[in-house]
Design an enzyme around this catalytic site. Structure first.
Site, PDB file in Angstrom:
ATOM      1  N   LYS A 111       0.050   7.834 -10.018  1.00  0.00           N
ATOM      2  CA  LYS A 111      -0.326   8.992 -10.830  1.00  0.00           C
ATOM      3  C   LYS A 111      -1.524   9.745 -10.255  1.00  0.00           C
ATOM      4  O   LYS A 111      -1.732  10.913 -10.545  1.00  0.00           O
ATOM      5  CB  LYS A 111      -0.588   8.552 -12.260  1.00  0.00           C
ATOM      6  CG  LYS A 111       0.648   7.850 -12.835  1.00  0.00           C
ATOM      7  CD  LYS A 111       0.811   8.009 -14.281  1.00  0.00           C
ATOM      8  CE  LYS A 111       2.188   7.591 -14.777  1.00  0.00           C
ATOM      9  NZ  LYS A 111       2.645   6.263 -14.320  1.00  0.00           N
TER      10      LYS A 111
HETATM   11  C1  LIG Z   1       3.986   5.949 -14.391  1.00  0.00           C
HETATM   12  C2  LIG Z   1       4.486   4.848 -13.535  1.00  0.00           C
HETATM   13  C3  LIG Z   1       5.863   4.722 -13.251  1.00  0.00           C
HETATM   14  C4  LIG Z   1       6.914   5.618 -13.860  1.00  0.00           C
HETATM   15  O1  LIG Z   1       6.862   6.930 -13.364  1.00  0.00           O
HETATM   16  P1  LIG Z   1       7.641   8.112 -14.124  1.00  0.00           P
HETATM   17  O2  LIG Z   1       7.215   9.353 -13.444  1.00  0.00           O
HETATM   18  O3  LIG Z   1       7.190   8.039 -15.556  1.00  0.00           O
HETATM   19  O4  LIG Z   1       9.088   7.836 -13.991  1.00  0.00           O
HETATM   20  C5  LIG Z   1       6.252   3.703 -12.392  1.00  0.00           C
HETATM   21  N1  LIG Z   1       5.358   2.839 -11.864  1.00  0.00           N
HETATM   22  C6  LIG Z   1       4.019   2.935 -12.118  1.00  0.00           C
HETATM   23  C7  LIG Z   1       3.101   1.930 -11.520  1.00  0.00           C
HETATM   24  C8  LIG Z   1       3.540   3.951 -12.949  1.00  0.00           C
HETATM   25  O5  LIG Z   1       2.221   4.026 -13.208  1.00  0.00           O
END
Ligand SMILES: *Cc1c(COP(=O)(O)O)cnc(C)c1O
Length: 464
Positions: A111
């Site tokens: 993120k």
């Molecule tokens: C947020 C997250 C996901 C999922 O991503 P999306 O964009 O919501 O599909 C997968 N793995 C980790 C470690 C995350 O923080």
């Protein structure tokens, strides 16, 4: 480039307006009026660029209201905080399996790639408009810490993040609460993540309050988050096909929760990046796997797994894909979304299902299989997968063949999910220095009751 809502009632937005609006005012999600196309020659021209320059090129296709030199500075600042010059290292595992490590940002989950960018972007746009903003959000862990690191210290922006008190992992709690910038406010709610989300939604629905305190959102439906994520599909593709000028088609495997990450891959493919199919990996929360394999998008209960960032039922970004599935017809899409709100389910058959299956393959991985995958992979390659990435690798194993190239995206550093790793292989993963450094630091947060009024009062008092 102009933007519009999937539901058709908001049109002709500039990129900057899109960023500040977040959710479209008609309840839809914002998308470009037309996805730009990149021909084979232009793709080849991009292949040797370092990450930041590639980002400037790819984002340049979507942004025409920020001067190039300013956009360059925003991108450079955003990715200079990563712990490696490459930004996204790509690791090869014997020929045709690659892992793109998209977790080298300040909080070691993917993120950061979007939220580092968003912090600098918001700051730039607000400064230009002479406006201030107060960001309000709820988190189950990864988003909140990445958002705090994206917005800490930014002039004219405060950030309020609600998390469920005592219910986020120890590392996530440390990451959020040891930041001492004066514009960061951590609120620990005596309740669950759903309670936090409910409070945030209710406050945003109080339009008078929202306006009076200039509240803004940074959740995963913001178009600029998708945009930042498109870049690494190109980057990891180039690193995994280095010696091949034929631009072979590849598979991407993506651990998926809200469908934000994988939707960026879908856009990259629409732009012309040669992706054969996207492999959508889920854990035991398998609504998206049922959607792809059986056309059954129906809600069930959220269960807890070793990969908590994928413990999601309603995938907030799926609407963007459905819009393209319904041939960009906002009328049909709006009706279907209404139907979903009423029945909590949608079903797909015939040509629609065929179309879905020509874009995606999906595999759901159980809790036991997640641990087994971490163990098997460690024994084979001495490489520790985090539990989310383990779901993606397990999905790859299910569809693997030796002729194609498979690129899995690793969404978190394993040290963020130490308990699951210790369960799987009996040892602790080496901690990145930024996680080591925050251990033992004083935590700063305010505990509030599970009450909308209490949170509103806290915001009011803080800002007055
Ligand atoms: C947020 C997250 C996901 C999922 O991503 P999306 O964009 O919501 O599909 C997968 N793995 C980790 C470690 C995350 O923080």
């Amino acid at each position: 480039m102009k933007y519009k809502s999937t539901r058709g009632k908001v049109n002709q937005l500039s990129f900057s307006e899109t960023v500040l609006m977040g959710l479209a005012d008609d309840g839809g999600l914002i998308i470009p009026e037309k996805i730009p196309q990149i021909g084979k020659e232009d793709i080849l021209r991009l292949r040797d660029l370092p990450y930041k320059e590639l980002a400037l090129n790819i984002m340049g296709y979507f942004i025409d209201d920020i001067p190039q030199s300013d956009l360059k500075k925003i991108i450079d600042d955003s990715y200079s905080t990563f712990d490696t010059e490459e930004v996204i290292p790509v690791v090869s595992f014997g020929g045709n399996l690659f892992i793109g490590e998209i977790f080298h940002g300040p909080t070691h989950a993917f993120k950061d790639i979007a939220l580092q960018f968003l912090g600098n972007l918001f700051s730039f746009i607000l400064n230009q408009k002479g406006q201030k903003m107060n960001i309000l959000g709820a988190t189950s862990g990864d988003t909140g810490s990445a958002a705090i690191y994206g917005f800490k210290g930014k002039k004219d922006i405060n950030i309020f993040i609600l998390h469920p008190h005592g219910k986020v992992s120890p590392v996530q709690e440390l990451q959020m609460t040891t930041v001492d910038d004066k514009n960061v406010f951590n609120i620990a709610i005596e309740g669950t993540f759903d309670d936090c989300q409910f409070i945030v939604k209710s406050i945003f629905n109080d339009l008078e309050f929202k306006k009076r305190y200039s509240l803004g959102a940074i959740n995963s439906i913001n178009w600029s988050r998708v945009l930042a994520q498109i870049v690494y599909y190109f980057y990891t593709y180039f690193k995994s096909t280095k010696d091949n000028n034929e631009l072979p088609e590849v598979y991407f495997a993506v651990p998926t929760g809200n469908f934000g990450n994988i939707f960026a891959g879908f856009v990259a493919r629409k732009m012309g990046l040669p992706i054969k199919k996207l492999i959508l990996a889920t854990n035991e929360n398998n609504i998206l796997t049922r959607f792809i394999n059986n056309g059954d998008y129906s809600l069930s209960k959220v269960v807890e797994t070793y990969s908590p960032s994928m413990d999601i039922q309603i995938a907030s970004n799926l609407e963007r894909y459905l819009y393209f599935l319904y041939n960009e017809d906002s009328g049909i899409l709006s009706e279907k979304m209404k139907e979903f709100e009423k029945n909590r389910s949608l079903s797909f058959q015939g040509n629609e299902l065929k179309k879905i299956q020509s874009d995606f393959i999906s595999v759901s991985t159980s809790n036991d299989q997640t641990l087994k995958m971490i163990k098997d992979f460690y024994e084979k390659y001495s490489y520790i997968l985090d539990p989310h990435t383990a779901c993606a690798i397990n999905a790859v194993e299910n569809v693997y063949n030796s002729d194609d190239i498979f690129i899995a995206l690793a969404t978190a550093h394993p040290a963020k999910f130490e308990d699951a790793i210790v369960k799987a292989i009996g040892i602790k993963p080496e901690e990145p220095s930024r996680i080591k450094q925050i251990k033992g630091k004083p935590k700063k947060f305010t505990i509030l009751k599970n009450s909308i009024e209490d949170v509103k009062r806290f915001i009011q008092e803080t800002l007055s």
